[in-house]
Design a protein around this motif. Structure first.
Motif, short mmCIF file in Angstrom:
data_model
loop_
_atom_site.label_atom_id
_atom_site.label_comp_id
_atom_site.label_asym_id
_atom_site.label_seq_id
_atom_site.Cartn_x
_atom_site.Cartn_y
_atom_site.Cartn_z
N LEU A 75 18.54 25.06 62.32
CA LEU A 75 18.32 25.43 63.62
C LEU A 75 17.41 24.40 64.30
O LEU A 75 17.11 24.41 65.58
CB LEU A 75 17.60 26.65 63.73
CG LEU A 75 18.09 28.15 62.94
CD1 LEU A 75 17.38 29.35 63.20
CD2 LEU A 75 19.39 28.46 64.19
N PHE A 83 23.61 23.07 65.89
CA PHE A 83 22.97 23.92 66.41
C PHE A 83 23.51 25.41 66.62
O PHE A 83 23.46 26.40 66.15
CB PHE A 83 22.21 23.60 67.71
CG PHE A 83 21.41 24.76 68.25
CD1 PHE A 83 20.07 24.75 67.70
CD2 PHE A 83 21.44 25.52 69.19
CE1 PHE A 83 19.23 25.99 68.04
CE2 PHE A 83 20.66 26.39 69.70
CZ PHE A 83 19.57 26.68 69.13
N ARG A 84 25.09 25.25 67.13
CA ARG A 84 25.80 26.13 67.24
C ARG A 84 26.36 26.96 66.15
O ARG A 84 26.35 28.35 65.89
CB ARG A 84 27.05 26.01 68.34
CG ARG A 84 27.84 27.04 68.61
CD ARG A 84 27.56 28.49 69.07
NE ARG A 84 26.50 28.30 70.10
CZ ARG A 84 25.50 29.08 70.38
NH1 ARG A 84 25.44 30.17 69.48
NH2 ARG A 84 24.49 28.81 71.25
N VAL A 87 23.35 28.84 64.44
CA VAL A 87 22.93 30.19 65.27
C VAL A 87 24.07 31.19 64.83
O VAL A 87 23.89 32.45 64.38
CB VAL A 87 22.89 30.22 66.52
CG1 VAL A 87 22.95 31.30 67.26
CG2 VAL A 87 21.81 29.26 67.17
N ASP A 88 25.30 30.73 65.13
CA ASP A 88 26.35 31.81 64.69
C ASP A 88 26.53 32.21 63.05
O ASP A 88 26.96 33.46 62.93
CB ASP A 88 27.85 31.03 65.33
CG ASP A 88 27.96 30.85 66.64
OD1 ASP A 88 27.04 31.66 67.36
OD2 ASP A 88 28.80 30.30 67.02
N GLN A 91 23.94 34.49 62.06
CA GLN A 91 23.95 35.80 62.49
C GLN A 91 24.99 36.57 61.63
O GLN A 91 24.59 37.76 61.25
CB GLN A 91 24.66 35.82 63.92
CG GLN A 91 23.45 35.66 64.98
CD GLN A 91 23.98 35.40 66.35
OE1 GLN A 91 25.12 35.26 66.66
NE2 GLN A 91 23.17 35.82 67.15
N GLU A 126 13.96 28.34 69.19
CA GLU A 126 14.90 28.69 70.53
C GLU A 126 16.15 29.26 69.77
O GLU A 126 16.79 30.53 69.99
CB GLU A 126 15.39 27.34 71.29
CG GLU A 126 16.82 27.65 71.97
CD GLU A 126 17.30 26.32 72.55
OE1 GLU A 126 18.28 26.37 73.13
OE2 GLU A 126 16.62 25.16 72.34
N GLY A 127 16.41 28.90 68.42
CA GLY A 127 17.65 29.23 67.68
C GLY A 127 17.30 30.57 66.98
O GLY A 127 18.22 31.47 67.04
N LEU A 128 16.08 30.88 66.87
CA LEU A 128 15.76 32.23 66.19
C LEU A 128 15.96 33.39 67.19
O LEU A 128 16.17 34.32 67.13
CB LEU A 128 14.31 32.40 65.43
CG LEU A 128 14.09 31.27 64.15
CD1 LEU A 128 12.75 31.22 63.87
CD2 LEU A 128 14.97 31.91 63.03
N ASN A 129 15.23 32.76 68.37
CA ASN A 129 15.50 33.97 69.61
C ASN A 129 16.98 34.23 69.88
O ASN A 129 17.12 35.55 70.07
CB ASN A 129 14.74 33.34 70.66
CG ASN A 129 13.19 33.27 70.74
OD1 ASN A 129 12.79 34.36 70.38
ND2 ASN A 129 12.52 32.39 71.16
N GLU A 130 17.69 33.28 69.83
CA GLU A 130 19.10 33.48 69.93
C GLU A 130 19.89 34.50 68.84
O GLU A 130 20.41 35.48 69.02
CB GLU A 130 19.95 32.41 70.14
CG GLU A 130 21.31 32.58 70.46
CD GLU A 130 22.03 31.37 70.98
OE1 GLU A 130 23.41 31.58 71.31
OE2 GLU A 130 21.50 30.23 71.39
N VAL A 131 19.49 34.02 67.77
CA VAL A 131 19.99 34.77 66.44
C VAL A 131 19.57 36.15 66.44
O VAL A 131 20.26 36.98 66.36
CB VAL A 131 19.40 33.81 65.03
CG1 VAL A 131 19.86 34.99 63.95
CG2 VAL A 131 20.17 32.70 65.04
#
Length: 377
Positions: A75, A83-84, A87-88, A91, A126-131
């Motif tokens: 992340l 990065f994408r 995140v994906d 999840q 940022e990544g953790l927020n999106e995850v």
């Protein structure tokens, strides 16, 4: 009751395979990856013998296990594709973890690579927020692992973990996995001041955030930032400190997971020391191996005493030699346990035992006199 287990395989029959392997070591908990940690190939979680595995766990009284996220998740990367993927894929792993009914998935926070720590911390948050925004329908927590500081990896200090967590909106879903090898290699003195380290962690992050402990000795001195695990008792941390971690009043309620290396002289025949490590750390060695086990460890004590070999001195002196003397390492790069095993084999002390059985007894001898006395009571 203290829960001690190991990392086990999730291959073939999935959770059933993992539970069966864990029980063969005497585990009361265990950790899995839901697929290979180095790639994204995954079998449908529904087909991984989940019901059968849960039934086996129930019969054995195992009520809590841990999932570890794949190593390929970063992340902290500035690269959009990396990065994408992180995140994906994370999840997806959280959804698989939730299907298993597991509460915590351990994650290496990430590395800043060509950027700087400040960038990496912000990127990870940022990544953790999106995850977390994409998996609100699950009850899984992300346990950020304490890291050794190798390369540009983050999470090498309690302050870095706290800074990441403070930047995450749903930080109630964030917990921490404390790795003994990693914090030692990062410079924390758990050998001489375990209480002080835990007090510092409590002040910076909060002991209420601890969810998992990884039990690993280290092949390197404190502060080396190397992250090279050793079997319990055969590294710079030593059995006593890891035993103290396992039984510490502020930690003993947590699942304790061994990630120690498999060992063996012949390639392909390596075996883990999990069975002996779990029994020794949990105080069940005599129940597990019988009275003859204690007699064998006593025999090792007398054998090595005649050669003026003391377990801690020998371990630390050998690692120091391999670290500082390049010629010695090139001529004889054997690690401490291998050298001790070779002495036992040359003497023909236990002709009736397998290499694994001898190494179990060697693991007990490395635990020191206190453990030896406990075995003979």
């Amino acid at each position: 009751m203290t829960k001690i287990g190991s990392h086990v395989s999730f291959s073939d029959k999935g959770l059933l395979n993992a539970a069966t392997e864990a029980l063969s070591y005497g585990s009361s908990t265990f950790m899995i990856y839901t697929g290979a940690p180095q790639n994204t190939r995954r079998r449908p979680i529904e087909n991984q013998y989940i019901d059968e595995g849960r039934e086996k766990m129930k019969e054995a009284g195992i009520d809590e296990i841990v999932v570890h996220a794949p190593y390929i998740i970063n992340l902290g990367s500035y690269k959009k594709d990396t990065f994408r993927l992180a995140v994906d894929f994370l999840q997806d792993e959280i959804r698989r973890t939730d299907y298993l009914g597991v509460r915590n998935i351990v994650l290496h926070p990430g590395a800043y690579t060509d950027k700087d720590p400040e960038y990496g911390i912000g990127r990870i948050a940022e990544g953790l927020n999106e995850v977390l925004s994409g998996v609100k329908d699950t009850s899984v927590n992300i346990a950020l692992e304490t890291m050794a500081g190798k390369g540009s990896e983050l999470g090498r200090s309690f302050e870095e973990l706290a800074e990441i967590m403070d930047k995450v909106e749903s930080n109630g879903r964030l917990t921490v996995c404390l790795d003994t090898c990693h914090v030692h290699d990062a410079g924390y003195d758990i050998v001489n001041d375990l209480d002080g380290v835990l007090e510092h962690f409590d002040k910076i992050v909060g002991l209420d955030k601890l969810a998992v402990v990884h039990l690993n000795d280290s092949k390197n001195p404190r502060g080396a930032a190397k992250d090279r695990h050793a079997p319990v008792g055969s590294g710079w941390i030593g059995f006593k400190t890891i035993y103290d971690v396992v039984h510490h009043e502020k930690l003993k309620h947590l699942p304790m997971i061994l990630e120690t290396p498999w060992i063996g002289k012949n390639e392909g025949a390596e075996r883990p020391m999990y069975e002996a490590e779990i029994a020794l750390l949990g105080g069940t060695a005599l129940d597990r191996f019988g009275g003859e086990f204690a007699e064998h460890v006593e025999k090792l004590e007398h054998f090595f005493a005649k050669q003026d070999i003391h377990h801690r001195d020998f371990i630390l002196n050998t690692w120091e030699l391999l670290k500082t003397d390049a010629k010695a390492k090139k001529e004889d790069g054997r690690e401490p346990m291998e050298r001790l095993y070779d002495l036992i084999e040359a003497e023909g002390l236990f002709p009736e035992l397998s290499e694994e059985q001898i190494n179990h007894r060697l693991t007990a001898w490395l635990a020191g006199k206190d453990a030896l006395l406990a075995l003979t009571k």
